[in-house]
Scaffold this motif. Structure first.
Motif, mmCIF file in Angstrom:
data_model
loop_
_atom_site.group_PDB
_atom_site.id
_atom_site.type_symbol
_atom_site.label_atom_id
_atom_site.label_comp_id
_atom_site.label_asym_id
_atom_site.label_seq_id
_atom_site.Cartn_x
_atom_site.Cartn_y
_atom_site.Cartn_z
ATOM 1 N N CYS A 68 14.101 -34.237 11.051
ATOM 2 C CA CYS A 68 13.073 -33.223 10.898
ATOM 3 C C CYS A 68 11.695 -33.862 10.761
ATOM 4 O O CYS A 68 11.573 -35.060 10.469
ATOM 5 N N VAL A 69 10.668 -33.050 10.985
ATOM 6 C CA VAL A 69 9.283 -33.471 10.785
ATOM 7 C C VAL A 69 8.581 -32.394 9.955
ATOM 8 O O VAL A 69 8.990 -31.234 9.938
ATOM 9 N N VAL A 70 7.522 -32.828 9.265
ATOM 10 C CA VAL A 70 6.694 -31.901 8.495
ATOM 11 C C VAL A 70 5.238 -32.121 8.885
ATOM 12 O O VAL A 70 4.761 -33.271 8.879
ATOM 13 N N ILE A 71 4.557 -31.060 9.225
ATOM 14 C CA ILE A 71 3.108 -31.108 9.423
ATOM 15 C C ILE A 71 2.494 -30.375 8.224
ATOM 16 O O ILE A 71 2.715 -29.171 8.039
ATOM 17 N N ALA A 72 1.769 -31.105 7.393
ATOM 18 C CA ALA A 72 1.240 -30.508 6.155
ATOM 19 C C ALA A 72 0.224 -29.409 6.447
ATOM 20 O O ALA A 72 0.139 -28.417 5.719
ATOM 21 N N ASP A 73 -0.534 -29.583 7.525
ATOM 22 C CA ASP A 73 -1.515 -28.570 7.935
ATOM 23 C C ASP A 73 -0.774 -27.398 8.573
ATOM 24 O O ASP A 73 -0.340 -27.466 9.718
ATOM 25 N N GLU A 74 -0.632 -26.319 7.804
ATOM 26 C CA GLU A 74 0.178 -25.197 8.262
ATOM 27 C C GLU A 74 -0.374 -24.519 9.510
ATOM 28 O O GLU A 74 0.374 -23.883 10.263
ATOM 29 N N SER A 75 -1.669 -24.677 9.772
ATOM 30 C CA SER A 75 -2.256 -24.053 10.963
ATOM 31 C C SER A 75 -1.741 -24.694 12.246
ATOM 32 O O SER A 75 -1.880 -24.117 13.325
ATOM 33 N N LYS A 76 -1.125 -25.872 12.146
ATOM 34 C CA LYS A 76 -0.635 -26.572 13.335
ATOM 35 C C LYS A 76 0.886 -26.472 13.480
ATOM 36 O O LYS A 76 1.471 -27.126 14.356
ATOM 37 N N TYR A 77 1.505 -25.675 12.629
ATOM 38 C CA TYR A 77 2.963 -25.560 12.671
ATOM 39 C C TYR A 77 3.457 -25.065 14.031
ATOM 40 O O TYR A 77 4.351 -25.662 14.633
ATOM 41 N N ALA A 78 2.894 -23.973 14.536
ATOM 42 C CA ALA A 78 3.372 -23.397 15.799
ATOM 43 C C ALA A 78 3.204 -24.386 16.946
ATOM 44 O O ALA A 78 4.069 -24.484 17.835
ATOM 45 N N TYR A 79 2.095 -25.125 16.926
ATOM 46 C CA TYR A 79 1.837 -26.117 17.981
ATOM 47 C C TYR A 79 2.919 -27.197 17.994
ATOM 48 O O TYR A 79 3.463 -27.547 19.049
ATOM 49 N N VAL A 80 3.253 -27.712 16.799
ATOM 50 C CA VAL A 80 4.277 -28.760 16.709
ATOM 51 C C VAL A 80 5.649 -28.182 17.048
ATOM 52 O O VAL A 80 6.427 -28.791 17.803
#
Length: 382
Positions: free
Chosen positions: A54-66
């Motif tokens: 799994c990966v985590v992007i802390a910036d929630e605004s970029k979740y859909a992009y990732v």
């Protein structure tokens, strides 16, 4: 069985070099969890190459992009600061390498310790802010705390097998890009100049901390907790060549140190493989090209941030938390050209004087103190 590694901050300098180590020893290590703050593109590339669970992007605004970019990959995608505290607890994870920058590393590191995970510590602010709390938690949960910083790794390696009392820890410092600058030159120093470190390639925040020697001050605090040595027995020595990474002086006067080429992958690999040493392709010292090893005293007038760190240790309690928060605010302001180089120490000192002192802070006290210190440091800048 491969060790499963969770890298908190995989897109930063330490994180990318940790992936170099994992790639070199793919039969021994697996990148099981990768996390990033906001660098979504690099996180996506790393996920495609290393195929973590799994990966985590802390910036929630970029979740859909990732998430959309990795929809064809067998990788779960999460977002937000709380997710960092959750993924470190995943049952298969063996080692959590904490390479987040600044105060943000504290809560996930505590979560990992409480889950019984071995900690490879590259986020020095965790021990700077809450050293007493962290060391107590490690003892309670029987968790090894393995240093990744080259200086603390050098001390750790020099102490292996020793039972004799330590007389002094010798922390070496490169002196950064401003070692030979005068006070007048430092008054006009620019972020571009400060970011040109002579020996190491690091992220922007830590490179500025190195230029001000606050980074070395933080390492003094870190060493105090890692090795249970009184601060007056921790000596900072400027060593411009960065070949001796640090040393230990014993009560008989003997000194043991660790030398090597300035390459962070060596201490990273040792933290992951400890107690074993693994063969690597990383650079070696060329003894025939090594002409001089020189050592100097740090100039306290030019590098007041180092003195502020010693002051924080003397005061104890939440003092180091205050200094760290004020430094993060001042460091960013300097990078954004809203603050002069020498003014950073002024902001830190003023904040330390204004925030109420607490002798035995709890985790919530640290969180509140960090928030208040940042607000006051911002006021000092204005």
């Amino acid at each position: 069985m491969r060790k499963k590694i969770c890298i908190l901050g995989s897109t930063g300098s330490i994180g990318t070099q940790t992936l170099d180590v994992i790639a070199e020893h793919g039969d021994l290590f697996e990148a099981y969890v990768l996390t990033a703050g906001s660098n979504a593109d690099l996180l996506i590339r790393q996920a495609r190459e290393f195929r973590p669970c799994c990966v985590v992007i802390a910036d929630e605004s970029k979740y859909a992009y990732v998430r959309d970019a990795l929809k064809e990959e067998p990788v779960q995608v999460y977002a937000g600061a709380d997710a960092l505290c959750q993924v470190v607890r995943m049952e298969p994870v063996d080692v959590v390498l904490t390479a987040l920058v600044g105060f943000s590393g504290l809560r996930p590191t505590i979560s990992a310790i409480e889950a019984g995970k071995a900690i490879a510590l590259a986020n020095k602010e965790t021990l700077v802010v809450a050293g007493e709390l962290i060391t107590q938690l490690c003892l309670k949960h029987r968790v090894p705390l393995l240093p990744v910083d080259s200086e603390h790794s050098a001390i750790f390696q020099s102490l292996l097998g020793e039972v004799s009392p330590v007389e002094k820890l010798i922390l070496t410092a490169s002196g950064g890009p401003f070692r030979t600058f005068t006070l007048d030159q430092l008054r006009c120093a620019t972020p571009a100049q400060a970011l040109r470190h002579p020996n190491w390639e690091m992220g922007a925040k830590i490179t500025i901390d190195s230029a001000s020697m606050m980074n070395k001050g933080f390492e003094v605090i870190e060493a105090r907790w890692l090795f249970d040595v009184a601060p007056e027995r921790i000596q900072v020595v400027v060593h411009p060549q960065s070949i001796l990474h640090s040393a230990v002086q014993f009560e008989d006067g003997a000194v043991k140190g660790q030398l090597g080429a300035p390459d962070m992958r060596v201490p990273i690999q040792f933290a992951l493989s400890y107690p074993a040493r693994l063969r690597s392709s990383f650079p070696r010292i060329d003894w025939w090209e090594l002409r001089d090893l020189t050592f100097e005293k740090p100039d306290p007038e030019k590098f007041r941030c180092l003195l502020m760190a010693y002051e924080a240790i003397r005061l104890g309690g939440n003092a180091a938390c205050i200094v760290n928060a004020a430094n993060e605010v001042a460091n960013l302001a300097f990078r954004q050209e809203r603050c002069g180089f020498l003014q950073m120490a002024d902001v830190i000192e003023q904040t330390l004087r204004r925030v109420p002192h607490q002798d035995r802070p709890s985790l919530q006290d640290y969180l509140d103190c960090d928030r208040e210190s940042r607000a006051i440091a911002s006021e000092c800048l204005r």
